[in-house]
Design an enzyme around this catalytic site. Structure first.
Site, PDB file in Angstrom:
ATOM      1  CD  GLU A 174      41.570 -56.055 -20.254  1.00  0.00           C
ATOM      2  OE1 GLU A 174      42.170 -56.339 -21.287  1.00  0.00           O
ATOM      3  OE2 GLU A 174      42.099 -56.088 -19.122  1.00  0.00           O
TER       4      GLU A 174
ATOM      5  CG  HIS B 289      38.567 -56.478 -24.990  1.00  0.00           C
ATOM      6  ND1 HIS B 289      38.742 -56.877 -23.689  1.00  0.00           N
ATOM      7  CD2 HIS B 289      39.776 -56.637 -25.608  1.00  0.00           C
ATOM      8  CE1 HIS B 289      40.008 -57.255 -23.512  1.00  0.00           C
ATOM      9  NE2 HIS B 289      40.645 -57.121 -24.659  1.00  0.00           N
TER      10      HIS B 289
ATOM     11  CG  HIS C 285      45.562 -51.604 -24.904  1.00  0.00           C
ATOM     12  ND1 HIS C 285      45.341 -52.056 -26.179  1.00  0.00           N
ATOM     13  CD2 HIS C 285      45.687 -52.712 -24.138  1.00  0.00           C
ATOM     14  CE1 HIS C 285      45.323 -53.381 -26.185  1.00  0.00           C
ATOM     15  NE2 HIS C 285      45.533 -53.802 -24.960  1.00  0.00           N
TER      16      HIS C 285
END
Ligand SMILES: *[C@@H]1O[C@H](CO)[C@@H](O)[C@H](O)[C@H]1NC(C)=O
Ligand SMILES: *[C@@H]1O[C@H](CO)[C@@H](O)[C@H](O)[C@H]1NC(C)=O
Ligand SMILES: *[C@@H]1O[C@H](CO)[C@@H](O)[C@H](O)[C@H]1NC(C)=O
Length: 313
Positions: free
Chosen positions: A63, A154, A271
């Site tokens: 990300e 991901h 996370h």
């Protein structure tokens, strides 16, 4: 007694050396949630990110949503300042995604301990992946396992099962291409809770095919929010070398370690990173005997440490 004192000194020196030599090589995956410049511009966020990255010899960041190289440059600058004796470098994919929203995979690694041997972007001809793996092969300071392949992913929450089954094809592709069975698949797989039922999880190819070890177990919480308990982030290991060196694997609960409130932690990410430690010690260091002469002890320790020597250049 001078002789005994000397012996004790040599022994503790040897133990320190042994502990240092057996130091694990840590590989981490971290979904750093929309990592871009405004985020790292906040000092408290940058400081925590640096401490998280400094734990690892290789981190696969996910990300990273920065189209420039600036976010990663700033991170590296701070990281190299924080750990002056080390030197971190990076390897990034291009921006990946089907819409205008795109992310890249970025490996941050200790270039004084590991090197990139090769990398490629998986050719996702059927467009199965929202963000197809950017695969890389790294050297390790180990004679048992001189290098390892990392396959980051991901997943997009709506296609978790499909993407994770296609990850098996990526494994086949890379293990054939580089003739390397030692492969670590890692990242935010979204492999739990509403995104993937237990039944579907257990019928994934990476679960039913032999040889894959899910080292972040089901039930481990990889989410920051107290209200959620999901094992989204995973590390799956394949290959004999990996197995032999596996020492430990766990999510890193950074809010607890750095004493952050949930609100503060969420400024970094929702996370936890997940981490795996590889260590020669995992396969059992020969115990050395007391009563050896100092020279003999030192000699046997050099032999034990030899596999850790870094074959630089
Ligand atoms: C890494 O990122 C930069 C900037 O976004 C890009 O120009 C470069 O192509 C990327 N590297 C790879 C291997 O895609
Ligand atoms: C990807 O695979 C397709 C179909 O096999 C092929 O036509 C294409 O050239 C490949 N692209 C790359 C970059 O290898
Ligand atoms: C999450 O759930 C598992 C059971 O699936 C439990 O063992 C674990 O303690 C829970 N963790 C937290 C942080 O609540």
């Amino acid at each position: 007694m001078p002789h005994m004192a000397m012996h004790g000194l040599v022994l503790s020196l040897v133990l320190i050396l042994l502990a240092g030599g057996a130091e694990a090589f840590r590989i981490c995956a971290f979904n750093a949630q929309r990592l871009a410049q405004p985020k790292v511009a906040k000092k408290s966020v940058m400081d925590t990110l640096v401490q998280i990255l400094a734990r690892c010899d290789i981190t696969v960041l996910q990300e990273v949503v920065d189209s420039s190289q600036k976010t990663v440059s700033l991170l590296l600058q701070e990281l190299n300042r924080f750990e002056g004796s080390r030197s971190y470098s990076f390897l990034n994919s291009s921006l990946l995604g089907r819409s205008t929203y795109k992310e890249k995979y970025v490996y941050i690694y200790r270039s004084d301990k590991t090197q990139v041997l090769s990398s490629y972007q998986y050719n996702d001809t059927d467009d199965v992946f929202a963000r197809e793996p950017f695969v890389a092969q790294f050297t390790l300071p180990s004679k048992i396992l001189p290098n390892v392949v990392l396959v980051p992913l991901h997943t997009t929450p709506k296609d978790v099962e499909k993407e994770l089954n296609a990850l098996y094809d990526v494994f086949l592709d890379v293990s054939q291409r580089w003739q390397n069975e030692d492969v670590i698949l890692l990242g935010d797989f979204n492999a739990d809770c509403a995104s993937l039922t237990k039944k579907r999880l257990n019928s994934l190819l990476l679960r039913t095919k032999a040889g894959f070890h899910w080292v972040i177990s089901d039930g481990e919480d990889t989410t920051v929010r107290a209200s959620t308990n999901c094992t989204y982030d995973r590390i799956v290991m394949h290959g004999q070398g990996c197995q032999t060196l596996l020492k430990a694997a766990a999510p890193f609960n950074f809010p607890r370690s750095f004493q952050l409130t949930e609100e503060e932690a969420l400024r970094i990410s929702d996370h936890y990173p997940v981490e795996v430690e590889l260590s020669q010690a995992a396969q059992g260091i020969q115990p050395f005997m007391l009563g050896h002469s100092a020279a003999a002890v030192t000699f046997s320790i050099s032999a034990v440490l030899a596999p850790f020597r870094w074959p630089l250049t």
